[in-house]
Each structure stands twice: as C-alpha cells, then as structure tokens.
Design a protein around this motif. Structure first.
Motif, mmCIF file in Angstrom:
data_model
loop_
_atom_site.group_PDB
_atom_site.id
_atom_site.type_symbol
_atom_site.label_atom_id
_atom_site.label_comp_id
_atom_site.label_asym_id
_atom_site.label_seq_id
_atom_site.Cartn_x
_atom_site.Cartn_y
_atom_site.Cartn_z
ATOM 1 N N LEU A 317 0.869 -1.170 0.000
ATOM 2 C CA LEU A 317 0.000 0.000 0.000
ATOM 3 C C LEU A 317 0.908 1.223 0.000
ATOM 4 O O LEU A 317 1.692 1.425 0.930
ATOM 5 C CB LEU A 317 -0.909 -0.001 1.231
ATOM 6 C CG LEU A 317 -1.815 1.220 1.425
ATOM 7 C CD1 LEU A 317 -2.768 1.383 0.254
ATOM 8 C CD2 LEU A 317 -2.590 1.110 2.734
ATOM 9 N N ILE A 318 0.827 2.042 -1.060
ATOM 10 C CA ILE A 318 1.739 3.168 -1.256
ATOM 11 C C ILE A 318 0.940 4.464 -1.231
ATOM 12 O O ILE A 318 -0.003 4.641 -2.009
ATOM 13 C CB ILE A 318 2.498 3.042 -2.589
ATOM 14 C CG1 ILE A 318 3.209 1.684 -2.672
ATOM 15 C CG2 ILE A 318 3.496 4.181 -2.754
ATOM 16 C CD1 ILE A 318 3.697 1.340 -4.063
ATOM 17 N N ILE A 319 1.322 5.372 -0.334
ATOM 18 C CA ILE A 319 0.647 6.659 -0.192
ATOM 19 C C ILE A 319 1.663 7.752 -0.506
ATOM 20 O O ILE A 319 2.685 7.866 0.173
ATOM 21 C CB ILE A 319 0.094 6.834 1.229
ATOM 22 C CG1 ILE A 319 -0.832 5.657 1.582
ATOM 23 C CG2 ILE A 319 -0.646 8.155 1.358
ATOM 24 C CD1 ILE A 319 -1.186 5.604 3.037
ATOM 25 N N SER A 320 1.388 8.548 -1.522
ATOM 26 C CA SER A 320 2.341 9.569 -1.956
ATOM 27 C C SER A 320 1.697 10.940 -1.950
ATOM 28 O O SER A 320 0.477 11.082 -2.035
ATOM 29 C CB SER A 320 2.855 9.256 -3.369
ATOM 30 O OG SER A 320 3.469 7.991 -3.422
ATOM 31 N N GLY A 321 2.546 11.960 -1.889
ATOM 32 C CA GLY A 321 2.059 13.325 -1.916
ATOM 33 C C GLY A 321 1.808 13.847 -0.513
ATOM 34 O O GLY A 321 2.634 13.688 0.382
ATOM 35 N N ARG A 322 0.634 14.431 -0.280
ATOM 36 C CA ARG A 322 0.339 15.077 1.001
ATOM 37 C C ARG A 322 -0.825 14.389 1.721
ATOM 38 O O ARG A 322 -1.507 14.991 2.529
ATOM 39 C CB ARG A 322 0.047 16.556 0.775
ATOM 40 C CG ARG A 322 1.182 17.308 0.077
ATOM 41 C CD ARG A 322 0.849 18.770 -0.111
ATOM 42 N NE ARG A 322 0.744 19.465 1.162
ATOM 43 C CZ ARG A 322 0.261 20.694 1.307
ATOM 44 N NH1 ARG A 322 -0.183 21.347 0.239
ATOM 45 N NH2 ARG A 322 0.196 21.270 2.483
ATOM 46 N N VAL A 323 -1.044 13.125 1.402
ATOM 47 C CA VAL A 323 -2.095 12.360 2.069
ATOM 48 C C VAL A 323 -1.589 11.902 3.426
ATOM 49 O O VAL A 323 -0.463 11.437 3.570
ATOM 50 C CB VAL A 323 -2.505 11.146 1.218
ATOM 51 C CG1 VAL A 323 -3.607 10.368 1.906
ATOM 52 C CG2 VAL A 323 -2.958 11.599 -0.162
ATOM 53 N N MET A 324 -2.438 12.037 4.441
ATOM 54 C CA MET A 324 -2.050 11.721 5.802
ATOM 55 C C MET A 324 -2.711 10.417 6.259
ATOM 56 O O MET A 324 -3.887 10.186 6.004
ATOM 57 C CB MET A 324 -2.452 12.853 6.756
ATOM 58 C CG MET A 324 -2.010 14.239 6.298
ATOM 59 S SD MET A 324 -0.207 14.400 6.215
ATOM 60 C CE MET A 324 0.190 14.310 7.972
ATOM 61 N N MET A 325 -1.935 9.568 6.947
ATOM 62 C CA MET A 325 -2.464 8.346 7.540
ATOM 63 C C MET A 325 -2.003 8.263 8.986
ATOM 64 O O MET A 325 -0.830 8.500 9.289
ATOM 65 C CB MET A 325 -1.996 7.102 6.776
ATOM 66 C CG MET A 325 -2.387 5.784 7.445
ATOM 67 S SD MET A 325 -1.709 4.331 6.612
ATOM 68 C CE MET A 325 -2.864 4.167 5.267
ATOM 69 N N THR A 326 -2.912 7.898 9.902
ATOM 70 C CA THR A 326 -2.554 7.789 11.318
ATOM 71 C C THR A 326 -2.010 6.393 11.610
ATOM 72 O O THR A 326 -2.199 5.446 10.833
ATOM 73 C CB THR A 326 -3.773 8.046 12.215
ATOM 74 O OG1 THR A 326 -4.713 6.969 12.039
ATOM 75 C CG2 THR A 326 -4.438 9.370 11.856
ATOM 76 N N GLU A 327 -1.358 6.260 12.771
ATOM 77 C CA GLU A 327 -0.824 4.962 13.177
ATOM 78 C C GLU A 327 -1.950 3.966 13.444
ATOM 79 O O GLU A 327 -1.812 2.771 13.198
ATOM 80 C CB GLU A 327 0.053 5.134 14.420
ATOM 81 C CG GLU A 327 1.377 5.842 14.145
ATOM 82 C CD GLU A 327 2.223 5.099 13.114
ATOM 83 O OE1 GLU A 327 2.273 3.854 13.171
ATOM 84 O OE2 GLU A 327 2.802 5.769 12.241
ATOM 85 N N VAL A 328 -3.064 4.452 13.973
ATOM 86 C CA VAL A 328 -4.204 3.565 14.215
ATOM 87 C C VAL A 328 -4.734 3.006 12.897
ATOM 88 O O VAL A 328 -5.040 1.807 12.780
ATOM 89 C CB VAL A 328 -5.328 4.331 14.962
ATOM 90 C CG1 VAL A 328 -6.586 3.470 15.063
ATOM 91 C CG2 VAL A 328 -4.850 4.735 16.358
ATOM 92 N N GLN A 329 -4.831 3.866 11.885
ATOM 93 C CA GLN A 329 -5.288 3.411 10.580
ATOM 94 C C GLN A 329 -4.310 2.393 9.983
ATOM 95 O O GLN A 329 -4.728 1.370 9.431
ATOM 96 C CB GLN A 329 -5.437 4.611 9.645
ATOM 97 C CG GLN A 329 -6.583 5.537 10.012
ATOM 98 C CD GLN A 329 -6.583 6.811 9.199
ATOM 99 O OE1 GLN A 329 -5.595 7.155 8.529
ATOM 100 N NE2 GLN A 329 -7.695 7.543 9.237
ATOM 101 N N ARG A 330 -3.037 2.668 10.127
ATOM 102 C CA ARG A 330 -2.025 1.744 9.627
ATOM 103 C C ARG A 330 -2.209 0.359 10.258
ATOM 104 O O ARG A 330 -2.148 -0.671 9.578
ATOM 105 C CB ARG A 330 -0.631 2.298 9.929
ATOM 106 C CG ARG A 330 0.509 1.410 9.436
ATOM 107 C CD ARG A 330 1.839 1.932 9.983
ATOM 108 N NE ARG A 330 2.190 3.216 9.402
ATOM 109 C CZ ARG A 330 3.034 3.365 8.403
ATOM 110 N NH1 ARG A 330 3.626 2.302 7.873
ATOM 111 N NH2 ARG A 330 3.327 4.562 7.938
ATOM 112 N N ALA A 331 -2.457 0.329 11.572
ATOM 113 C CA ALA A 331 -2.620 -0.938 12.286
ATOM 114 C C ALA A 331 -3.831 -1.712 11.769
ATOM 115 O O ALA A 331 -3.807 -2.946 11.709
ATOM 116 C CB ALA A 331 -2.745 -0.672 13.788
#
Length: 352
Positions: A317-331
């Motif tokens: 899963l690759i997120i590029s640019g200025r998109v934000m992901m939280t640690e909870v979402q990552r988990a």
C-alpha cells in the motif's frame, strides 16, 4: 635509490595492467557481451553518445569494437532526438545515416524506439524500414510538429508492436483511428499525457482494449473508469490520472485480473474517489497506490471497506504526496492483511 624504487613500482603496475587487459581479451565473446550489457544506461530508450555505452565501448580497442558491433542486443534501443539544427536537410540526412547504422546493428531483433516529433514526415521515413521489428514505440508530439498523423498512420503496419506510448497536447479522432487499428500483439498502452478520456473517447479504441494487460490513462469521470475496466478484461496493471469532482453512487464492478492499481488524483478533494472505491472489487489486487497533491486525510473507511470487500492478498500500500495516515489506521490495514507493507512517500514526482 628512490628513483629505482619508483621505476620498479611503475614496471609492476604496467605488468599488472597488461595482465588484466590480456585476461579481458581472453574472455569468451558471450561473457564480454554480458559485461557490456551491464555498462548500458538504464534508460528504456538510449540517446546515442560517444561518452556512454554502447558507442563508448567501440572506441576502447579493436577486439572490444568487434564484440560490441557484433552484439545485436546492445543496439535494440534508440531515442531519436535530433537537435533543432539537425532538421535542416543536410544535417538530417547525416543524422538518418547514423540512426540507420545503429538500428541495422540490431540485426532483426525486436526494437524499442522513441521519437520526439518535430517533423513527423522525416521521422516516418526513418521508421519504415524497421516496421516488422518494432515492439516498443514512444511518440511525443509538440505543437507545430508538422502533421503527426503521418507518423501515427503507420502504427497498423507494426505487426510486432506490444507497447505504445503517445504524449501530445491534443488528440483528434483522425489520430485515434490509427491507434484503433493496432495489432492484436498490443499489451501495453500509455496515453496518460493525452487530454482526459471520457466514455466517448474510450470508444475510439474499442478494438484495442480487449488485448491490453497494462494501461496508463487520464480519465475525466468515474463512470468512464468503470467503463474502461469492462473494456479491458485482461488488464493486470492500471495507472489512472484522475480529476473527478463528484462522488456519485456507481454500479458495482468486479475485475478479476488487476494486480496493480495506481491513482494520481489531480482534483482538490480526495473524497471524489469515494464513489469509485465503493463500487470496485478487485480480488487479485497486490499493489495499491494513491498519490494526491493537496493535503488531505487518507480516505480510510472507504479504502478499508474496498480492500475487505475485495478479499485480496494485498502486498503493498503506497501513499504519496500530502495524504495523511494515522498509526491507528495503519494498524487496521496490517490486521486486515498481516503481510502488507505500507509505504508513505512525502513527495509527488508525478505532479511535477
């Protein structure tokens, strides 16, 4: 005494290098050819230069030149990019002689050729002798490029063509007619730098889509993207530039073969992809990428639901640019797919 020592060191060095050169000369031609391949630039299409391989290797010594000239696979990639002055008749004729000598050394093996199209009729004359060899062709068309249809109209005459890249500021029905008649050997089409496609423009290529496994394209509306997926049942890799501005409810669609999906979103609101995520199911997806220029929160709920619904074994899963992901979402993504690798890239080279 010091001079004697320096002389002995020089003699030892000369002896060592002579032995090294002698050993290289004794290598089998097949081994030398493999070494020379490693010297080539990594560019897909090679711009001829006396300062880099393969041309540089022809100047080292006669044995090397014989091996280089006699290895067709060193000469099967070419970027035709003459300087402005080369388009003067005398200079272009000289350039054509050089390009022909390069391509003839490929001795009939498949060719990868790129044109930056200023004078399409002249480049067409260079292309014609090799129509049966060209497997990969890239064409960049500029404003005032003569008549680009002259170059494109020979596409149906390329029986071995597998990959086509067309970049142009405009694209007319007449230009599309040539692409619509491409051979069934076609597997990869990059039209991501043409004006955006809608459903009507997709219809221009109706006979081509069914054979493709790799597509890069600019789509103007989510309906058009779903229509493209229906036209491309064999698609395994899709890169989409998008500029959607609504999140309407769409008819559900499952595509069984897509393994890699990349979105490059040019609109300001990432929420415009919501309707698309809610409609799609991709059970064979392995790589999912989203690039977004504006600062936005990652569309976590809809993308997580999309992956869960697809029941795919996502690997990246690759997120590029200025998109934000939280640690909870990552988990939560890791919990959904334990072998998943998540990459957050704080850059956006595709928007440069």
């Amino acid at each position: 005494m010091q001079l004697v020592e320096q002389k002995n060191k020089i003699i030892q060095s000369m002896t060592f290098h002579k032995g090294l050169v002698s050993s290289l000369w004794r290598l089998p031609t097949e081994i030398l050819s493999q070494i020379f391949h490693l010297c080539l630039p990594e560019d897909k299409y090679l711009s001829p230069s006396s300062k880099q391989a393969p041309m540089l290797l022809t100047t080292i010594c006669r044995p090397w030149r014989e091996v280089v000239v006699g290895t067709p696979s060193l000469w099967c990639r070419l970027n035709v990019e003459p300087s402005g002055r080369d388009w003067e008749k005398a200079d272009w004729e000289k350039a054509v002689v050089f390009y022909h000598s390069w391509l003839k050394r490929a001795r009939g093996i498949p060719l990868s050729v790129a044109f930056k199209c200023w004078n399409s009729s002249e480049q067409r004359s260079l292309l014609l002798p090799y129509v049966k060899q060209i497997s990969s062709l890239a064409i960049r068309i500029y404003h005032g490029s003569g008549n680009p249809e002259d170059l494109l109209k020979d596409l149906p005459r390329l029986p071995a063509l597998q990959e086509l890249v067309v970049r142009a500021p405009i694209f007319t029905p007449r230009m599309s007619k040539s692409i619509s008649r491409l051979p069934s050997t076609m597997r990869s089409l990059d039209v991501s730098e043409l004006p955006p496609f809608d459903i009507e423009r997709l219809a221009w290529f109706n006979h081509v889509w069914v054979h493709l496994t790799n597509v890069k394209i600019f789509i103007s509306h989510p309906d058009a993207l779903l229509h493209l997926l229906r036209l491309c049942p064999n698609l395994s890799s899709l890169t989409v530039h998008t500029s959607f501005y609504d999140a309407k409810i769409l008819e559900p669609l499952t595509h069984a073969n897509i393994q890699s999906l990349s979105f490059l979103n040019h609109s300001g609101d990432i929420g415009c992809l919501t309707g698309l995520f809610n409609a799609l199911s991709l059970p064979n997806l392995r790589v999912f990428e989203l690039q977004h220029k504006a600062k936005n929160q990652w569309p976590h709920e809809v993308s997580l639901a999309f992956l869960a619904r697809s029941r795919c074994s996502l690997e990246s899963l690759i997120i590029s640019g200025r998109v934000m992901m939280t640690e909870v979402q990552r988990a939560e993504y890791i919990a959904l797919s334990p072998s998943l690798n998540i990459f957050v890239v704080r850059r956006s080279q595709h928007f440069s």
